[in-house]
Design a protein around this motif. Sequence first.
Motif, mmCIF file in Angstrom:
data_model
loop_
_atom_site.group_PDB
_atom_site.id
_atom_site.type_symbol
_atom_site.label_atom_id
_atom_site.label_comp_id
_atom_site.label_asym_id
_atom_site.label_seq_id
_atom_site.Cartn_x
_atom_site.Cartn_y
_atom_site.Cartn_z
ATOM 1 N N TYR A 44 112.461 17.045 64.131
ATOM 2 C CA TYR A 44 111.254 16.489 64.748
ATOM 3 C C TYR A 44 110.381 15.915 63.640
ATOM 4 N N THR A 45 110.907 14.967 62.906
ATOM 5 C CA THR A 45 110.304 14.461 61.680
ATOM 6 C C THR A 45 108.832 14.104 61.831
ATOM 7 N N SER A 46 108.475 13.367 62.849
ATOM 8 C CA SER A 46 107.090 12.912 62.982
ATOM 9 C C SER A 46 106.146 14.030 63.425
ATOM 10 N N ILE A 47 106.683 15.125 63.930
ATOM 11 C CA ILE A 47 105.847 16.222 64.413
ATOM 12 C C ILE A 47 105.735 17.346 63.387
ATOM 13 N N VAL A 48 106.842 17.686 62.737
ATOM 14 C CA VAL A 48 106.846 18.840 61.837
ATOM 15 C C VAL A 48 105.830 18.694 60.707
ATOM 16 N N GLU A 49 105.568 17.478 60.289
ATOM 17 C CA GLU A 49 104.601 17.268 59.209
ATOM 18 C C GLU A 49 103.208 17.800 59.556
ATOM 19 N N HIS A 50 102.893 17.892 60.852
ATOM 20 C CA HIS A 50 101.580 18.381 61.273
ATOM 21 C C HIS A 50 101.376 19.870 60.979
ATOM 22 N N VAL A 51 102.451 20.633 60.881
ATOM 23 C CA VAL A 51 102.315 22.058 60.553
ATOM 24 C C VAL A 51 102.487 22.311 59.056
ATOM 25 N N LEU A 52 102.597 21.224 58.275
ATOM 26 C CA LEU A 52 102.780 21.343 56.827
ATOM 27 C C LEU A 52 101.566 20.857 56.047
ATOM 28 N N THR A 53 100.473 20.612 56.739
ATOM 29 C CA THR A 53 99.246 20.170 56.075
ATOM 30 C C THR A 53 98.500 21.373 55.500
ATOM 31 N N ASP A 54 97.581 21.112 54.584
ATOM 32 C CA ASP A 54 96.751 22.190 54.038
ATOM 33 C C ASP A 54 95.951 22.872 55.145
ATOM 34 N N GLN A 55 95.462 22.089 56.087
ATOM 35 C CA GLN A 55 94.689 22.631 57.202
ATOM 36 C C GLN A 55 95.535 23.619 58.017
ATOM 37 N N ALA A 56 96.763 23.248 58.340
ATOM 38 C CA ALA A 56 97.634 24.133 59.108
ATOM 39 C C ALA A 56 98.037 25.362 58.289
ATOM 40 N N ARG A 57 98.336 25.167 57.007
ATOM 41 C CA ARG A 57 98.753 26.296 56.158
ATOM 42 C C ARG A 57 97.743 27.428 56.166
ATOM 43 N N THR A 58 96.460 27.090 56.126
ATOM 44 C CA THR A 58 95.436 28.134 56.067
ATOM 45 C C THR A 58 95.345 28.951 57.352
ATOM 46 N N SER A 59 96.009 28.501 58.401
ATOM 47 C CA SER A 59 96.020 29.241 59.675
ATOM 48 C C SER A 59 97.331 30.011 59.881
ATOM 49 N N THR A 60 98.131 30.139 58.843
ATOM 50 C CA THR A 60 99.413 30.825 58.966
ATOM 51 C C THR A 60 99.205 32.294 59.302
ATOM 52 N N LEU A 61 99.792 32.713 60.414
ATOM 53 C CA LEU A 61 99.700 34.098 60.836
ATOM 54 C C LEU A 61 101.078 34.746 60.852
ATOM 55 N N ARG A 62 101.138 35.950 60.334
ATOM 56 C CA ARG A 62 102.367 36.754 60.376
ATOM 57 C C ARG A 62 102.274 37.639 61.619
ATOM 58 N N LEU A 63 103.346 37.687 62.378
ATOM 59 C CA LEU A 63 103.392 38.478 63.612
ATOM 60 C C LEU A 63 104.090 39.803 63.318
ATOM 61 N N GLU A 64 103.451 40.892 63.712
ATOM 62 C CA GLU A 64 104.067 42.213 63.530
ATOM 63 C C GLU A 64 104.027 42.958 64.856
ATOM 64 N N PRO A 65 105.132 43.619 65.205
ATOM 65 C CA PRO A 65 105.149 44.368 66.476
ATOM 66 C C PRO A 65 104.196 45.549 66.429
ATOM 67 N N ARG A 66 103.621 45.873 67.583
ATOM 68 C CA ARG A 66 102.744 47.056 67.684
ATOM 69 C C ARG A 66 103.493 48.170 68.361
#
Length: 123
Positions: free
Chosen positions: A101-123
Motif C-alpha cells: 500500500y505504497t501511497s498509504i503506508v507512508e502516512h504511518v511513517l511520519t514523525d507525527q505518527a511515530r510519536t503516537s506509537t502504542l504498544r498493546l499488552e494483554p490484561r
Amino acid sequence: MANWNDADLERIAAAEELDLASERSNGTLRDPVTMWVVRSGDRLYVRSVKGSDGPWYRGVQSRHQGRIEAGGVRVDVTFHQSGPGEYASVDAAYRKKYGNYTSIVEHVLTDQARTSTLRLEPR
C-alpha cells in the motif's frame, strides 16, 4: 509487562486490520476504530496517522485501557506509549506488512505518527 500467548500473538499479527475500542473514564468502551496493527518481536503496535491529534488516540489517553479484536481474537489490553528506541523496528514492521500500500503506508511513517506509537499488552 504482560506477555502475549503465542497463538494470540500470531493471529493478531497476521490480521490485516485490528478493531480498537478504548475505555472511557467511566469504564465503558468507545465505538471501535479499525486500524493497522504490526508485530515487532513479541510485541504488537498501533499508530495514529494524525499523531496525538487523532480522535481515537486522544480517547486512549483517558484510561490507557481498552479492547482489541483481530484474527478472531478479542482481548482486553493496556496501551503503553512507545519510545524513540522502538520507532525503527515498528517502521520496518509497517513497511514489511503494508508495503504494497505504497501511497498509504507512508502516512504511518511520519514523525507525527511515530510519536503516537502504542504498544498493546494483554490484561
